[in-house]
Design an enzyme around this catalytic site. Structure first.
Site, PDB file in Angstrom:
ATOM      1  NE  ARG A 181      57.875  48.553  37.041  1.00  0.00           N
ATOM      2  CZ  ARG A 181      57.167  47.587  36.470  1.00  0.00           C
ATOM      3  NH1 ARG A 181      57.766  46.661  35.747  1.00  0.00           N
ATOM      4  NH2 ARG A 181      55.861  47.540  36.600  1.00  0.00           N
ATOM      5  CB  CYS A 195      55.502  51.254  35.531  1.00  0.00           C
ATOM      6  SG  CYS A 195      55.178  52.388  36.892  1.00  0.00           S
ATOM      7  CG  ASP A 214      56.587  46.539  40.252  1.00  0.00           C
ATOM      8  OD1 ASP A 214      57.185  47.386  40.942  1.00  0.00           O
ATOM      9  OD2 ASP A 214      55.352  46.487  40.137  1.00  0.00           O
TER      10      ASP A 214
END
Length: 151
Positions: free
Chosen positions: A9, A3, A119
């Site tokens: 994440r 990420c 996100d």
């Protein structure tokens, strides 16, 4: 797992996949790690909201520390799974020509569609929960791919 900052994440994905592989008796079949394409959080633990969300589901990610994607990652791993299309683009640009690693979108590679894991960093606990559910579903599919050696 890749990420942007490696604090939301991707550490969640690393933790969830590790737990699911262990539960399936497949932890020796796959090595799991997480990285970010950015360097603003290197050395930091995951976001406290990501830790809380994962803990709520029985996954401890508190010991993880953010690191940045390196050229060595493209040789060390067969598959780099990216949380969203921007990260996918950034990772593919960095991939050395000599690397045989697959660089793919996480949910797409897991067979869940060409969708991003949003996100949650600027969001609420609800956003972290949404990201967790997407990641959890993807991890279940990845476990099946590992079980069937389809990677």
């Amino acid at each position: 797992m890749v990420c942007l900052g490696n604090i939301c994440r991707s550490p969640t994905a690393e933790g969830v996949l590790r737990v699911q592989l262990e539960q399936a008796g497949l932890s020796a079949q796959a090595r799991v790690d997480s990285v970010g394409t950015g360097d603003s959080h290197v050395g930091q633990p995951p976001d406290s909201r990501a830790i809380a969300c994962a803990n709520k589901h029985g996954v401890d990610i508190s010991m993880l520390r953010a690191r940045r994607l390196t050229l060595e990652d493209f040789d060390a791993f067969d598959v780099l799974l990216c949380a969203d299309r921007t990260i996918l683009h950034d990772a593919r640009i960095r991939k050395p020509r000599t690397s045989h690693a697959q660089v793919e979108l996480l949910l797409d590679w897991a067979g869940l569609g060409k969708k991003d894991v949003p996100d949650p960093y600027y969001g609420s606990a609800r956003d972290f929960e949404h990201a967790y559910k997407l990641i959890d579903n993807a991890a279940a599919e990845i476990v099946e791919r590992v079980r069937q050696r389809r990677f």
